[in-house]
Every structure is written in structure tokens, then in C-alpha cells.
Design an enzyme around this catalytic site. Sequence first.
Site, mmCIF file in Angstrom:
data_model
loop_
_atom_site.group_PDB
_atom_site.id
_atom_site.type_symbol
_atom_site.label_atom_id
_atom_site.label_comp_id
_atom_site.label_asym_id
_atom_site.label_seq_id
_atom_site.Cartn_x
_atom_site.Cartn_y
_atom_site.Cartn_z
ATOM 1 N N LYS A 1 67.563 -67.383 53.895
ATOM 2 C CA LYS A 1 66.485 -67.421 52.895
ATOM 3 C C LYS A 1 65.628 -68.669 53.099
ATOM 4 O O LYS A 1 64.399 -68.614 53.042
ATOM 5 C CB LYS A 1 67.083 -67.400 51.480
ATOM 6 C CG LYS A 1 67.649 -66.029 51.124
ATOM 7 C CD LYS A 1 68.501 -66.027 49.873
ATOM 8 C CE LYS A 1 69.159 -64.650 49.704
ATOM 9 N NZ LYS A 1 70.127 -64.599 48.592
ATOM 10 N N GLN B 1 72.470 -68.507 44.172
ATOM 11 C CA GLN B 1 73.238 -67.586 45.026
ATOM 12 C C GLN B 1 74.541 -67.173 44.327
ATOM 13 O O GLN B 1 75.293 -68.022 43.848
ATOM 14 C CB GLN B 1 73.542 -68.267 46.373
ATOM 15 C CG GLN B 1 74.244 -67.372 47.378
ATOM 16 C CD GLN B 1 73.388 -66.194 47.829
ATOM 17 O OE1 GLN B 1 72.216 -66.340 48.152
ATOM 18 N NE2 GLN B 1 73.974 -65.002 47.849
ATOM 19 N N ASP C 1 64.965 -63.294 41.923
ATOM 20 C CA ASP C 1 65.962 -62.255 42.202
ATOM 21 C C ASP C 1 65.741 -61.032 41.313
ATOM 22 O O ASP C 1 66.286 -59.960 41.582
ATOM 23 C CB ASP C 1 67.382 -62.807 41.935
ATOM 24 C CG ASP C 1 68.152 -63.071 43.215
ATOM 25 O OD1 ASP C 1 67.757 -62.522 44.267
ATOM 26 O OD2 ASP C 1 69.142 -63.822 43.167
#
Length: 303
Positions: free
Chosen positions: A55, A99, A122
Site C-alpha cells: 500500500k 491494517q 477502507d
Amino acid sequence: MSEPFIIDGKAIAASVTDEIASRVARLQKESGVQPGLAVVLVGEDPASQVYVRNKERMALKCGMNSIMHRLPETTSEAELLALVAELNADEAVHGILVQLPLPKQIDEGKVLELIRPEKDVDGFHPINAGLLGAGALDKALLPCTPAGSVLLAKRALGQDLSGKHAVVIGRSNIVGKPVAQLLLQENCTVTIAHSRTQDLPALAATADILVAAVGRPQMIKGDWVKKGATVIDVGINRIPAPEKGEGKTRLVGDVDYEGALANAGAITPVPGGVGPMTIAMLMGNTLIAARRQLGLAAEPALF
Ligand code: NAD
């Protein structure tokens, strides 16, 4: 019999991130602002470390500022919440990604709910889930894997999916449900199947678009696929591969790919299908979040 169209997620993701990079460069030229993505990793989980590194690399490739926070496994919930609050308030941070999974002393829901919905790249915040449910796509940040899955379906079938029967197998909050809602938004007739669904093979065989998000290796067999159907395989499963040597493994989807090739009109491979789209859509969300925070007009959709 004609060969199915193999939906090349890797190539499509590369074209999407190229487009994002040129939009980022334009934004920076016009406003002087560089979109910033903050990624928070707690602990040493090897898979999470790989995801986070990818990422970060992609954010830099798209011309964004990547702000990494690596915290020890022993981090307390209060410490992580304090960091999220700091990132919420930081004007240089337009997107925040924590995460998952988090160590067991930390309540995931509490952390995700503290992220400002406008920075929730997200797309997991209940506000964003609600906006998606209400069809307010212009205000929501959409979850990345579902958005990438629908983009791939459109690359196979064209922009207009209306009237297609979509069967989504799996009803998780992060994949199955949001994929189904996005397909409904595209005017598909949507059926959500799950572990209690009766006669799944017969139901799957009625799908024009079959989305597999189950997490069971090669469960969906070739003869469950209607002739000409578009198959989007979200599953990523690691299985033993003794043919590659002792102790070796390989990745497979939720669909029996070889079997499905005989019937599918189009299909995503695993790896190289939905997987690469997730990061591409994350970059897209960070750019959208930055533009909204700057009060700038929306750009044409990436899908
Ligand atoms: P999950 O375990 O949360 O949900 C699985 C769903 O499948 C559940 O809703 C369950 O009802 C359904 N299910 C389980 N067994 C079933 C059966 N026998 N018949 C019918 N339905 C059944 O999983 P998830 O988080 O939604 O992930 C699904 C898959 O997608 C996993 O393989 C995961 O690794 C993969 N995934 C991929 C990406 C990506 O970037 N490509 C992102 C997220 C998840």
C-alpha cells in the site's frame, strides 16, 4: 465453443492507478495539495506487513504522501485511539487505514468507528456502510474489494449491468454485503447466498454475474456456472501444492477455475484478478477523500 474472456485484474489495476497518478499530479499542480494516506500497522503479522508495504509503495507510485505508523504488538487500545484521533485532526492526512487484524487487547470496532468517515478509505465505518446502503455513493467512501469487483464485472460486460441476475455467494460486511449493494445500485437483480442457502449449485446456475466471496478453496464447481456467465472470484485461499515440492503452497480462489473455464463467458483468475484491484481502489478512495476535504468537485468515476 469460444474461450472465456480472462479478466486481467493486474492490467486493469495498473490502468486505474495510472489514471489516479495523473489526477493526483493535476490536483497538486492546481491546488498545491498532495493527497496523504496514513497507514497504521500494529504488531508483526507477516501477511499484514506485506499488505502495508504494498500500500505504501503504491501510494508513492501514485504521487501521494505515505505516512507510515508501525506500532508494537503490545500497543494498548488507548494508545491506538490516541493516534487515530491525531490523524483525524491532521490536515495533511486525507485517508486513514488501520491494517486488520489488530492484537487481541484492542477492540477493532472501537478503532474503526473513531476514524472520521471522510478519511475512512477502507470504507468500513458504519456511516460509509449506511451511505452505501442508502445509495448515496456520491457521499460514501466505498469498500475497496467490492468496488474493485464491480469494476472488473463492468470491464467484461460494459458499463450497463441493468437487469442482470447477480448471485453473490457470501454475506460478510466487508465483501458479500457491499458487493451486493453495489450491484443493486447498478440495477442488477441481486440474490445473496450464504452458508444456509438451499441448493446453492442450482441457484448459482441462474446467475449472469456470479460473485464468489466464501473463503473456501475451489468450492464453486464448473457446472454451477451458467453458459456465458461472468465469474468474479474474490476468494484468496492458500492450499498445499506438493507438485511444486515438499511443503510448498499455492493460491486459489473460491471457484474451481479450470472447471469454470468450460462455461464462463468471462472470469477473474486467482491470483491476478480481484486482488490487485483492492489496492487500486484504495488509492482511488484516498484521492476522492482529499478532493472532498478540499471542497473540490468530484471527478468522473473510476468505474
Ligand atoms: P467471511 O468468512 O467473513 O465470509 C464468508 C461468507 O461465506 C459468509 O457470509 C458465509 O455465510 C459464506 N459461506 C461460508 N461457507 C459457505 C458455504 N458452504 N456455502 C455458501 N456460503 C458459505 O469471508 P470474507 O472476509 O467475506 O472473505 C471471503 C473471501 O474473500 C476469502 O477467501 C478472503 O480471503 C477473500 N478476500 C479477498 C480480498 C481481496 O483483496 N481480493 C479482500 C477480502 C477478502
